[in-house]
Design an enzyme around this catalytic site. Structure first.
Site, PDB file in Angstrom:
ATOM      1  N   VAL A  16      27.266 -30.744  42.349  1.00 33.88           N
ATOM      2  CA  VAL A  16      28.206 -31.875  42.255  1.00 33.88           C
ATOM      3  C   VAL A  16      29.604 -31.461  42.725  1.00 33.88           C
ATOM      4  CG1 VAL A  16      29.254 -33.576  40.714  1.00 33.88           C
ATOM      5  CG2 VAL A  16      26.879 -32.869  40.338  1.00 33.88           C
ATOM      6  N   ARG A  47      31.717 -19.216  38.876  1.00 32.74           N
ATOM      7  CA  ARG A  47      31.227 -18.003  38.227  1.00 32.74           C
ATOM      8  C   ARG A  47      31.163 -16.855  39.242  1.00 32.74           C
ATOM      9  NH1 ARG A  47      25.886 -19.583  35.465  1.00 32.74           N
ATOM     10  NH2 ARG A  47      25.734 -20.222  37.632  1.00 32.74           N
ATOM     11  N   GLU A 130      31.955 -41.361  34.073  1.00 37.63           N
ATOM     12  CA  GLU A 130      30.962 -42.249  34.689  1.00 37.63           C
ATOM     13  C   GLU A 130      29.734 -41.485  35.177  1.00 37.63           C
ATOM     14  OE1 GLU A 130      31.266 -45.940  35.343  1.00 37.63           O
ATOM     15  OE2 GLU A 130      29.195 -45.266  35.305  1.00 37.63           O
ATOM     16  N   ILE A 137      25.334 -44.687  39.587  1.00 33.59           N
ATOM     17  CA  ILE A 137      25.278 -46.094  39.165  1.00 33.59           C
ATOM     18  C   ILE A 137      26.455 -46.423  38.245  1.00 33.59           C
ATOM     19  CG2 ILE A 137      23.871 -47.872  38.056  1.00 33.59           C
ATOM     20  CD1 ILE A 137      21.430 -46.053  38.523  1.00 33.59           C
ATOM     21  N   GLU A 191      13.370 -29.223  37.947  1.00 31.25           N
ATOM     22  CA  GLU A 191      13.887 -27.869  37.908  1.00 31.25           C
ATOM     23  C   GLU A 191      12.772 -26.909  37.520  1.00 31.25           C
ATOM     24  OE1 GLU A 191      17.542 -27.403  35.815  1.00 31.25           O
ATOM     25  OE2 GLU A 191      18.255 -29.362  36.467  1.00 31.25           O
ATOM     26  N   LYS A 206      21.880 -39.349  27.304  1.00 27.26           N
ATOM     27  CA  LYS A 206      22.416 -40.545  27.974  1.00 27.26           C
ATOM     28  C   LYS A 206      22.305 -41.769  27.059  1.00 27.26           C
ATOM     29  CE  LYS A 206      21.280 -38.605  32.457  1.00 27.26           C
ATOM     30  NZ  LYS A 206      20.200 -38.434  33.463  1.00 27.26           N
ATOM     31  N   GLY A 305      21.844 -36.094  42.114  1.00 28.00           N
ATOM     32  CA  GLY A 305      22.085 -35.580  43.459  1.00 28.00           C
ATOM     33  C   GLY A 305      23.580 -35.389  43.681  1.00 28.00           C
TER      34      GLY A 305
HETATM   35  N1  NAP Z   1      23.176 -32.255  39.835  1.00 24.96           N
HETATM   36  C1  NAP Z   1      23.097 -33.562  39.554  1.00 24.96           C
HETATM   37  O1  NAP Z   1      22.408 -34.326  40.234  1.00 24.96           O
HETATM   38  C2  NAP Z   1      23.881 -34.125  38.397  1.00 24.96           C
HETATM   39  C3  NAP Z   1      23.815 -35.514  38.128  1.00 24.96           C
HETATM   40  C4  NAP Z   1      24.568 -36.049  37.087  1.00 24.96           C
HETATM   41  C5  NAP Z   1      25.330 -35.208  36.304  1.00 24.96           C
HETATM   42  N2  NAP Z   1      25.348 -33.864  36.565  1.00 24.96           N
HETATM   43  C6  NAP Z   1      26.162 -33.014  35.705  1.00 24.96           C
HETATM   44  O2  NAP Z   1      27.157 -32.366  36.500  1.00 24.96           O
HETATM   45  C7  NAP Z   1      27.449 -31.093  35.952  1.00 24.96           C
HETATM   46  C8  NAP Z   1      27.284 -30.047  37.041  1.00 24.96           C
HETATM   47  O3  NAP Z   1      25.961 -30.055  37.519  1.00 24.96           O
HETATM   48  P1  NAP Z   1      25.548 -29.306  38.872  1.00 24.96           P
HETATM   49  O4  NAP Z   1      24.179 -29.768  39.196  1.00 24.96           O
HETATM   50  O5  NAP Z   1      26.612 -29.419  39.902  1.00 24.96           O
HETATM   51  O6  NAP Z   1      25.481 -27.774  38.362  1.00 24.96           O
HETATM   52  P2  NAP Z   1      25.400 -26.464  39.239  1.00 24.96           P
HETATM   53  O7  NAP Z   1      24.946 -26.761  40.621  1.00 24.96           O
HETATM   54  O8  NAP Z   1      24.642 -25.468  38.433  1.00 24.96           O
HETATM   55  O9  NAP Z   1      26.933 -25.982  39.340  1.00 24.96           O
HETATM   56  C9  NAP Z   1      27.620 -25.473  38.245  1.00 24.96           C
HETATM   57  C10 NAP Z   1      28.924 -24.864  38.754  1.00 24.96           C
HETATM   58  O10 NAP Z   1      29.650 -24.373  37.631  1.00 24.96           O
HETATM   59  C11 NAP Z   1      30.055 -23.040  37.909  1.00 24.96           C
HETATM   60  N3  NAP Z   1      30.130 -22.305  36.652  1.00 24.96           N
HETATM   61  C12 NAP Z   1      29.123 -22.017  35.790  1.00 24.96           C
HETATM   62  N4  NAP Z   1      29.599 -21.370  34.722  1.00 24.96           N
HETATM   63  C13 NAP Z   1      30.932 -21.257  34.905  1.00 24.96           C
HETATM   64  C14 NAP Z   1      31.986 -20.682  34.167  1.00 24.96           C
HETATM   65  N5  NAP Z   1      31.759 -20.071  32.997  1.00 24.96           N
HETATM   66  N6  NAP Z   1      33.240 -20.738  34.658  1.00 24.96           N
HETATM   67  C15 NAP Z   1      33.477 -21.330  35.854  1.00 24.96           C
HETATM   68  N7  NAP Z   1      32.527 -21.903  36.607  1.00 24.96           N
HETATM   69  C16 NAP Z   1      31.272 -21.852  36.136  1.00 24.96           C
HETATM   70  C17 NAP Z   1      29.030 -22.479  38.846  1.00 24.96           C
HETATM   71  O11 NAP Z   1      29.580 -21.397  39.570  1.00 24.96           O
HETATM   72  P3  NAP Z   1      28.777 -20.669  40.755  1.00 24.96           P
HETATM   73  O12 NAP Z   1      28.794 -21.621  41.909  1.00 24.96           O
HETATM   74  O13 NAP Z   1      29.582 -19.460  41.033  1.00 24.96           O
HETATM   75  O14 NAP Z   1      27.414 -20.389  40.215  1.00 24.96           O
HETATM   76  C18 NAP Z   1      28.733 -23.703  39.718  1.00 24.96           C
HETATM   77  O15 NAP Z   1      29.679 -23.776  40.753  1.00 24.96           O
HETATM   78  C19 NAP Z   1      26.510 -30.926  34.750  1.00 24.96           C
HETATM   79  O16 NAP Z   1      27.173 -31.330  33.574  1.00 24.96           O
HETATM   80  C20 NAP Z   1      25.386 -31.893  35.046  1.00 24.96           C
HETATM   81  O17 NAP Z   1      24.728 -32.358  33.881  1.00 24.96           O
HETATM   82  C21 NAP Z   1      24.651 -33.315  37.597  1.00 24.96           C
END
Ligand code: NAP
Length: 429
Positions: A16, A47, A130, A137, A191, A206, A305
Site C-alpha cells: 500500500v 524496516r 477509509e 470502496i 497469503e 472490519k 491491492g
Molecule cells: N495490501 C492490501 O491489499 C491492503 C488492503 C487494505 C488494507 N491494508 C492494510 O494496509 C496496511 C499495510 O499493508 P501492506 O499490504 O502494504 O503491508 P506490507 O506490504 O507488508 O508493508 C508493510 C510496510 O511496513 C514496513 N514496516 C514493517 N514494520 C515496520 C516497522 N517496525 N517500522 C517501520 N516500517 C515497518 C515494511 O518495511 P519493509 O518494506 O522494509 O519490509 C513495509 O514497507 C496494513 O494495516 C493492512 O491491513 C492492506
C-alpha cells in the site's frame, strides 16, 4: 493557493505505502490544487532501509519511525505498517506531536479504535481510516458523513476478497476447499498463512469497525461472533444450489427489531442467487447497507491491492489536509448511542441443516418433534436415501441461534440421527 507545503510522513512502504508514495508524486499538481496547498513527502519509515524503492528519494528513507513522527513539523502521518505495535504507539505519538493520522490498519482500529479516537480528540487532530475496510470502496465516509442524518439498520457485506475468491471458485468449478485455497494461493489472492482470512478474523475486524460507525455505538472485536469458512464443502454448495442459493462469507451488523440492541457476526451463509451479493465474484468486495430513509444501498469494488487501497488512503489524505488548512477537524468517534451488543444466541435468522439419519419409518416425525419442542418452525424438508441410510435437509423459518443450538444438541442425541452433516445460516431473504 498556499505555497508552503503540508508535510506527510509515510510509515510503511510496502504493497500500500509504495502506491501512496507513487500517487503523491505523479499526481502532485492535482492534489495540491484539490487541497489548496502542495503536499510533500517528508520521510518514509521502513524496516529494511537498503531495499530498492522505485520513485522514492533514498534520503527520505529511515528505519527510525519514532523520530520521524516526533519531528514536530509533520502535518499528516500515514500509517501503512499494519499490526498492533509499533503502529499504535506511532499513531499516538504522532497526535502528541501535532500531526493528524490516516491509517489502513483494520486490526488496530478494531482492537483499539476507541483509545485512538480519544487520543485524536485530546490533541484536536483527525483520525481517518477509509482504507481499513473494503480497500478502495467508499464505506467509512458514507456511513460517517453521508448517512449521518439517517438510521442504519443493517450492514451486510462481503469484506474479504480472499475468502470470496475461494468460495466463488468452489461454486463455479465444484472444487473442494483445499483445492480452491491452493488456486487462490498460486494466484496471489491468499497469503502463505491464510488463517486471518479463512478463519474470519480479518472480516471480524472490519465488522467491528462498520458496526461501531453504523450504529454510533462502541463495538469491540470481542463483541463480533466469528466462524471461518474452512468447513464449507462441495456438498454444501450442491445443497445451496438446490435451494437457488450460493454460499458467501458474510459480515453482518444488525440492529435488533426490538430492544434497541445490536449484533455483529461473521460466518458463511447461504444467500439467494437473486441477492446482489450473490453476484459478487472472485476477490471483489461488496457491502449492502439498509437504512430507514435511504433504503437499500450497495457499495461494490476492489477490496484490496496496492493501488485500490492507496486510492482510499489518498482520499483521506486530501480530506485531512483540507481540514488542517481550514483549522478544523472531521468527524471523530460517534459512540453516543451506547447500544448493548447482544450475544450470538439472540441473533434471529433461518437455517439449513443437513442430517444423516436412519432410513426407516417415523424418523421424520421424530426429527420434526425435536424442532417443535425447541420452538423452531420448519419451512421445508427434503429426504433422500437408500440401503437403510438417508439424508434429511431441513430449512427452518426464522429462529434464534440459541433455539437452533438447542435443537441440534437434541437431534444429536436421537438414535436415528447418525450425524449432523452441516448447519448453515440462510441470509439475505
Ligand atoms: N495490501 C492490501 O491489499 C491492503 C488492503 C487494505 C488494507 N491494508 C492494510 O494496509 C496496511 C499495510 O499493508 P501492506 O499490504 O502494504 O503491508 P506490507 O506490504 O507488508 O508493508 C508493510 C510496510 O511496513 C514496513 N514496516 C514493517 N514494520 C515496520 C516497522 N517496525 N517500522 C517501520 N516500517 C515497518 C515494511 O518495511 P519493509 O518494506 O522494509 O519490509 C513495509 O514497507 C496494513 O494495516 C493492512 O491491513 C492492506
Amino acid at each position: 493557493m498556499r505555497t508552503r507545503p503540508l508535510k506527510v510522513a509515510l510509515l510503511g512502504c510496502g504493497v500500500v505505502g509504495s502506491e501512496v508514495a507513487r500517487i503523491m508524486t505523479t499526481h502532485a499538481a492535482d492534489l495540491a490544487a484539490r487541497i489548496g496547498a502542495p503536499v510533500e513527502l517528508a520521510g518514509v519509515a521502513v524496516r529494511r532501509p537498503d531495499k530498492v524503492r522505485e520513485g522514492i528519494d533514498p534520503a527520505l528513507v529511515t528505519t527510525d519511525a519514532t523520530a520521524l513522527v516526533k519531528r514536530g513539523d509533520i502535518d499528516v502521518v500515514v500509517e501503512v505498517i499494519g499490526g498492533i505495535e509499533p503502529a499504535r504507539t506511532l499513531i499516538t505519538t504522532a497526535f502528541e506531536h501535532g500531526a493528524s493520522v490516516v491509517s489502513a490498519n483494520k486490526a488496530l482500529l478494531a482492537q483499539d479504535g476507541a483509545a485512538l479516537h480519544a487520543a485524536a480528540d485530546e490533541h484536536d487532530k483527525d483520525l481517518y481510516y477509509e482504507a481499513a475496510v473494503a480497500g478502495a470502496i467508499p464505506l467509512i465516509r458514507p456511513l460517517r458523513e453521508s448517512l449521518a442524518g439517517d438510521k442504519v439498520d443493517r450492514v451486510l457485506g462481503i469484506v474479504n476478497g480472499t475468502t470470496n475468491f475461494i468460495l466463488d471458485a468452489m461454486d463455479t468449478t465444484g472444487a473442494g476447499y483445499q483445492e480452491a485455497l491452493d488456486e487462490a494461493t498460486a494466484l496471489g489472492y491468499a497469503e502463505a498463512d491464510p488463517t486471518a482470512d479463512v478463519e474470519g478474523f480479518d472480516a471480524a475486524a472490519k465488522a467491528a469497525i462498520l458496526a461501531g460507525i453504523a450504529f454510533h455505538t462502541r463495538v469491540r472485536l470481542d463483541d463480533v461472533y466469528r466462524e471461518g469458512m474452512t468447513e464449507v464443502t462441495a456438498a454444501d454448495f450442491a445443497s445451496a444450489r438446490e435451494m437457488g442459493c450460493t454460499i458467501k462469507l458474510l459480515a453482518i451488523c444488525e440492529r435488533a427489531a426490538e430492544g434497541g440492541s445490536v449484533t455483529a457476526r461473521v460466518h458463511p451463509a447461504m444467500i439467494p442467487l437473486s441477492h446482489p451479493l450473490a453476484n459478487v465474484r472472485e476477490a471483489y468486495n461488496a457491502v449492502f447497507v439498509e437504512s430507514e430513509a435511504a433504503g437499500q444501498l450497495m457499495f461494490y469494488g476492489p477490496g484490496a491491492g496496492g493501488p485500490p487501497t492507496a486510492s482510499a488512503v489518498l482520499g483521506d489524505l486530501v480530506a485531512v489536509c483540507r481540514n488542517r488548512l481550514g483549522g478544523a477537524t472531521g468527524p471523530g468517534e460517534s459512540a453516543y448511542a451506547a447500544l448493548p451488543v447482544s450475544p450470538m444466541g439472540e441473533v434471529v435468522t433461518r437455517y439449513h441443516i443437513s442430517l444423516d439419519v436412519a432410513d426407516k419409518p417415523g424418523v421424520l416425525a421424530q426429527v420434526a418433534t425435536v424442532f417443535a419442542e425447541h420452538g423452531v418452525s420448519i419451512d421445508t424438508v427434503r429426504q433422500s436415501g437408500k440401503d437403510g441410510e438417508a439424508s434429511l435437509v431441513v430449512v427452518t423459518h426464522r429462529a434464534s441461534d440459541a433455539a437452533l443450538g438447542g435443537t441440534v444438541e437434541a437431534l444429536r442425541k436421537l438414535d436415528t440421527v447418525r450425524g449432523v452433516a452441516s448447519i448453515m445460516r440462510v441470509e439475505g431473504e
